[in-house]
Enzyme design. Structure first.
Site, short mmCIF file in Angstrom:
data_model
loop_
_atom_site.label_atom_id
_atom_site.label_comp_id
_atom_site.label_asym_id
_atom_site.label_seq_id
_atom_site.Cartn_x
_atom_site.Cartn_y
_atom_site.Cartn_z
N HIS A 1 -8.06 -48.44 -3.79
CA HIS A 1 -7.88 -48.31 -5.24
C HIS A 1 -6.69 -49.17 -5.65
O HIS A 1 -5.71 -49.29 -4.92
CB HIS A 1 -7.63 -46.84 -5.59
CG HIS A 1 -7.70 -46.58 -7.07
ND1 HIS A 1 -6.65 -46.89 -7.91
CD2 HIS A 1 -8.69 -46.11 -7.86
CE1 HIS A 1 -7.01 -46.60 -9.16
NE2 HIS A 1 -8.24 -46.12 -9.15
N SER B 1 -11.67 -47.25 -17.59
CA SER B 1 -11.79 -46.65 -18.92
C SER B 1 -13.23 -46.33 -19.32
O SER B 1 -13.62 -46.53 -20.47
CB SER B 1 -11.12 -47.54 -19.97
OG SER B 1 -9.74 -47.66 -19.70
N ASN C 1 -12.48 -39.60 -10.13
CA ASN C 1 -11.24 -39.74 -9.36
C ASN C 1 -10.15 -38.99 -10.13
O ASN C 1 -9.66 -39.46 -11.15
CB ASN C 1 -10.90 -41.24 -9.24
CG ASN C 1 -9.53 -41.48 -8.64
OD1 ASN C 1 -8.93 -40.57 -8.07
ND2 ASN C 1 -9.02 -42.70 -8.78
N GLU D 1 -4.32 -48.66 -7.56
CA GLU D 1 -3.03 -47.96 -7.57
C GLU D 1 -2.45 -47.90 -6.16
O GLU D 1 -1.25 -47.98 -5.95
CB GLU D 1 -3.20 -46.55 -8.18
CG GLU D 1 -3.37 -46.63 -9.68
CD GLU D 1 -4.21 -45.53 -10.30
OE1 GLU D 1 -4.41 -44.48 -9.66
OE2 GLU D 1 -4.67 -45.74 -11.44
N LYS E 1 -7.20 -38.35 -9.27
CA LYS E 1 -5.86 -38.88 -8.99
C LYS E 1 -4.88 -37.74 -8.70
O LYS E 1 -5.28 -36.71 -8.18
CB LYS E 1 -5.39 -39.75 -10.16
CG LYS E 1 -6.41 -40.81 -10.55
CD LYS E 1 -5.85 -41.89 -11.43
CE LYS E 1 -6.98 -42.79 -11.89
NZ LYS E 1 -6.51 -44.00 -12.52
N GLY F 1 -7.16 -47.03 -16.86
CA GLY F 1 -6.22 -46.15 -17.55
C GLY F 1 -5.62 -46.77 -18.80
O GLY F 1 -4.65 -46.25 -19.35
N GLU G 1 -13.43 -52.61 -10.24
CA GLU G 1 -12.50 -52.06 -11.22
C GLU G 1 -11.50 -53.12 -11.64
O GLU G 1 -10.49 -53.32 -10.94
CB GLU G 1 -11.75 -50.88 -10.59
CG GLU G 1 -12.64 -49.74 -10.15
CD GLU G 1 -11.90 -48.41 -10.19
OE1 GLU G 1 -12.38 -47.52 -10.90
OE2 GLU G 1 -10.85 -48.28 -9.56
#
Ligand code: PEP
Length: 249
Positions: free
Chosen positions: A95, A213, A9, A97, A11, A173, A167
């Protein structure tokens, strides 16, 4: 036997030239990989160029989001029809985010999943708990609820085309990774939820990735767990050598 799927991904990173440079390196370094699926998810603006570059290779194309309507007055959105048209096969939805910065709800994720499946695209549906929820002992509850809501109304036969990515938000991240046992435990719980919603058969074929991560140093440990069927990789997928090492765990 579930084929592992490793998806990068990217991003909101990489210009078109940078995206092409990365995918050219991956095409070369990963050309002999046959026993696992490799997916890259560039930004919308680089999708078409990357689609052309990976034609005939073993790298598949993913998008990072979509809307659920085919077309119309939805300024700024991109539809499953448009993605399918340029060769996209997978689409990441839900996701964390998108859920946190753009207020995406499970209801919206569910609409997107159904629209993608209807058009012959494969959703990668992200679920996972926040640090607060984890510390309050709510991981199981939160993840189960997300699975129930995100898959609501999806038919058993459609599950062949669905991938779930577990996730934990606190691991995305941040450099913090769930231990392999913990990731395996929650993924096993997701599989049990699928069994409850559908049947043992669907639960045993549905692929569930871990994300958060993932790096070359921890990929083998995570990917060799019994319930983990690959990875959704953010940061490390931006580097050709790191992503190659993860794919080749
Ligand atoms: C992600 O964005 O899905 C992700 C897992 O990111 P990272 O690998 O950087 O934690």
């Amino acid at each position: 036997m579930r084929t592992p799927i490793i998806a990068g991904n990217w991003k909101m990173n990489k210009t078109v030239d940078e995206a092409l440079d990365l995918v050219r390196k991956l095409k070369e370094s990963l050309k002999d990989v046959k026993d696992r699926e490799i997916v890259v998810c560039p930004s919308f603006v680089a999708l078409y160029a990357v689609a052309k570059e990976i034609e005939g290779s073993n790298i598949k194309l993913g998008a990072q989001n979509c809307y659920y309507e085919d077309n119309g007055a939805y300024t700024g959105e991109v539809s499953p029809v448009m993605l399918k048209d340029i060769g996209v096969e997978y689409v990441v939805i839900g996701h964390s985010e998108r859920r946190s910065y753009f207020a995406e709800s499970d209801d919206l994720v569910n609409k997107k999943a159904k629209a993608l499946l209807k058009k012959g695209l494969k959703p990668i549906i992200c679920v996972g708990e926040s640090l607060e929820q984890r510390e309050a002992g709510e991981t199981e509850n939160i993840v189960r609820k997300q699975v129930f809501r995100d898959l609501d109304g999806i038919e058993p036969y459609q599950l062949n085309d669905v991938v779930i990515a577990y996730e934990p938000i606190w691991a995305i991240g941040t450099g913090k990774t769930a231990t392999s046992e913990e990731a395996n435990r929650v993924i096993s719980l997701i599989r049990d939820t699928i069994k409850e919603m559908y049947s043992e058969k669907e639960a045993s074929v549905l692929r569930i990735q871990y994300g958060g991560s993932v790096k070359p140093e921890n990929a083998t440990e995570l990917m060799t767990q019994s319930e983990i069927d690959g990875a959704l990789v953010g940061g490390a997928s931006l580097d050709a050598e790191a992503f190659e090492a993860i794919v080749k765990f």
